[in-house]
Design an enzyme around this catalytic site. Structure first.
Site, PDB file in Angstrom:
ATOM      1  N   GLU A  32       0.829  -1.202   0.000  1.00 37.62           N
ATOM      2  CA  GLU A  32       0.000   0.000   0.000  1.00 37.62           C
ATOM      3  C   GLU A  32       0.861   1.248   0.000  1.00 37.62           C
ATOM      4  O   GLU A  32       1.812   1.360   0.784  1.00 37.62           O
ATOM      5  CB  GLU A  32      -0.908  -0.005   1.229  1.00 37.62           C
ATOM      6  CG  GLU A  32      -2.320   0.413   0.967  1.00 37.62           C
ATOM      7  CD  GLU A  32      -3.042  -0.547   0.037  1.00 37.62           C
ATOM      8  OE1 GLU A  32      -3.157  -0.227  -1.158  1.00 37.62           O
ATOM      9  OE2 GLU A  32      -3.494  -1.601   0.499  1.00 37.62           O
ATOM     10  N   THR A  34       2.968   2.070  -2.081  1.00 41.34           N
ATOM     11  CA  THR A  34       4.280   1.797  -2.666  1.00 41.34           C
ATOM     12  C   THR A  34       4.301   2.098  -4.157  1.00 41.34           C
ATOM     13  O   THR A  34       5.374   2.290  -4.729  1.00 41.34           O
ATOM     14  CB  THR A  34       4.665   0.321  -2.465  1.00 41.34           C
ATOM     15  OG1 THR A  34       3.604  -0.505  -2.968  1.00 41.34           O
ATOM     16  CG2 THR A  34       4.878   0.006  -0.992  1.00 41.34           C
ATOM     17  N   SER A 131     -13.342   3.357  -9.306  1.00 37.01           N
ATOM     18  CA  SER A 131     -12.982   4.297 -10.382  1.00 37.01           C
ATOM     19  C   SER A 131     -12.154   3.609 -11.455  1.00 37.01           C
ATOM     20  O   SER A 131     -12.387   3.803 -12.656  1.00 37.01           O
ATOM     21  CB  SER A 131     -12.224   5.504  -9.812  1.00 37.01           C
ATOM     22  OG  SER A 131     -11.057   5.095  -9.128  1.00 37.01           O
ATOM     23  N   GLU A 163      -7.217   9.321 -15.017  1.00 38.03           N
ATOM     24  CA  GLU A 163      -7.442   9.671 -13.615  1.00 38.03           C
ATOM     25  C   GLU A 163      -6.463  10.736 -13.137  1.00 38.03           C
ATOM     26  O   GLU A 163      -6.833  11.642 -12.399  1.00 38.03           O
ATOM     27  CB  GLU A 163      -7.354   8.425 -12.732  1.00 38.03           C
ATOM     28  CG  GLU A 163      -7.784   8.694 -11.309  1.00 38.03           C
ATOM     29  CD  GLU A 163      -8.338   7.469 -10.605  1.00 38.03           C
ATOM     30  OE1 GLU A 163      -8.540   7.551  -9.388  1.00 38.03           O
ATOM     31  OE2 GLU A 163      -8.575   6.436 -11.263  1.00 38.03           O
ATOM     32  N   ASP A 175      -4.091   0.111  -9.501  1.00 37.38           N
ATOM     33  CA  ASP A 175      -5.512  -0.214  -9.591  1.00 37.38           C
ATOM     34  C   ASP A 175      -5.924  -0.555 -11.012  1.00 37.38           C
ATOM     35  O   ASP A 175      -6.619  -1.541 -11.267  1.00 37.38           O
ATOM     36  CB  ASP A 175      -6.354   0.954  -9.081  1.00 37.38           C
ATOM     37  CG  ASP A 175      -6.133   1.229  -7.603  1.00 37.38           C
ATOM     38  OD1 ASP A 175      -5.490   0.401  -6.933  1.00 37.38           O
ATOM     39  OD2 ASP A 175      -6.608   2.280  -7.125  1.00 37.38           O
TER      40      ASP A 175
END
Length: 386
Positions: A32, A34, A131, A163, A175
């Site tokens: 997380e 990173t 998203s 994004e 993501d």
């Protein structure tokens, strides 16, 4: 859900779509904050997905509608798409598909108008990348319909640009890559610098385990200042240490490096990123060796680091983690950017009911909104359904 996306399109626009495309949300098992430090991440795709029914138009108009948004269809002129003026207010969700169209046009690619209807099973604000699922599904649909050749990593990069540059969220590539590239039954190792991928077997069921996802129902918003401040702090620390990125600081040299940093906040952020990269690599080793239960303490260690060093947890996430662990979980941690969203917990399969009850009861006693608790299994990435 594909039939209802198709039917919803027909009811809304009065004619059938040319196809339906889907992309999943994701859970990040470990790694997380990173990704924007050129580090390592280990996400997998969720069964929950976002579906987009789409048809081309003969003009330069983009109409987007979501079955889950209170506003009606949002109508945009492709020629007027501008990162300085994305859709706002009740229509702000439309910035994600609009950003994808803008990114394609900005790259000089031949995209025309389209009508879109969106239905999603991925909860928004839960840290499960709703998203990215919307961006990737839209990108796959538009490139398919307009005959534009893209690799799956290319689609992820396009969605990330939408994004970053159009929506204004300075996220990393994790993501979108998980949503575009994941495979069933595997976690996805991603080196966010080289973009090298490998698929790590991750079969909880075969090991008699379950992975719970505990949605705290606390909404998070990564476009606010907290995320950007942490990203900037990491970059300043890397600069102060003379490194291209914090990924380049070996774990063995961490203590010496921390002693060189004057800012105590910067030291905490660096400690999290370096130890989190190490946790990613260690969990990958354990998964490859089939030692899934031994990953539990590393999950909890990661949560404590996110809570104390990175300061992105919250009361609800901490309660979910501590209660699940006390109820017998092998380990638990928040997942996603933080400030709300979801936690995950590795448990024995026969403990699902008791751990779920313990967490739900703890939230009730604390007078908190009841969490939404589901199980997660590694699922396929984006695909065309119809």
């Amino acid at each position: 859900m594909s039939e209802s996306a198709q039917d919803g399109f027909r009811q809304l626009y009065g004619y059938p779509p040319e196809g339906v495309w889907a992309a999943p949300g994701r859970v990040n098992l470990i790694g997380e904050h990173t990704d924007y430090n050129d580090g390592f991440v280990l996400p997998f795709a969720l069964p929950q997905r976002t579906e987009v029914a789409v048809a081309r138009r003969t003009d330069r108009i983009l109409r987007v509608h979501s079955a889950d948004a209170p506003s009606g269809a949002v109508t945009l002129d492709l020629a007027g798409l501008d990162p300085a003026r994305p859709p706002q207010g009740a229509a702000s969700w439309a910035a994600y598909p609009a950003g994808v169209a803008w990114a394609l046009l900005d790259a000089g690619l031949p995209v025309g108008g389209a009508d879109l209807h969106v239905r999603s099973e991925v909860p928004t604000g839960a840290g499960l990348s709703s998203s990215a699922a919307l961006e990737v599904a839209t990108a796959l649909a538009l490139t398919d319909l307009y005959g534009i050749a893209f690799t799956r990593p290319g689609l992820a990069a396009l969605a990330r640009r939408a994004e970053n540059a159009y929506v204004g969220v300075p996220c990393g590539i994790m993501d979108q890559t998980a949503s575009a590239c994941a495979t069933e039954g595997h976690a996805l190792h991603l080196d966010t610098r080289s973009l090298e991928q490998s698929h790590i077997p991750f079969d909880c069921a075969a090991a008699g385990l379950r992975l719970l996802v505990i949605d705290t129902r606390v909404k998070h918003a990564l476009a606010d200042g907290a995320y950007s401040l942490r990203r900037a702090s990491c970059h300043r620390a890397a600069e102060a240490l003379g490194l291209p990125a914090l990924r380049d600081l070996p774990y063995e040299e961490l203590e010496q490096a921390l002693a060189r940093l004057e800012d105590p906040v910067g030291r905490s952020r660096v400690r999290h990123v370096v130890t989190e990269n190490r946790r990613v690599l260690r969990i990958e080793e354990l998964l490859r060796e089939g030692r899934l239960r031994e990953t539990g303490p590393l999950l909890t260690e990661g949560h404590l680091s996110l809570r104390d060093d990175y300061e992105v947890s919250c009361r609800e996430l901490d309660l979910a983690v501590s209660t699940a662990n006390a109820a017998g979980a092998y380990g638990s941690r928040m997942t996603g950017g933080g400030f709300g969203g979801s936690a995950l917990s590795l448990i024995d399969a026969d403990a699902e009911r008791s751990v779920t009850r313990a967490v739900t009861d703890a939230f009730r006693r604390a007078d908190l909104t009841p969490p939404r608790i589901t199980t997660a299994s590694p699922s396929p990435g984006a695909t065309r359904l119809l």
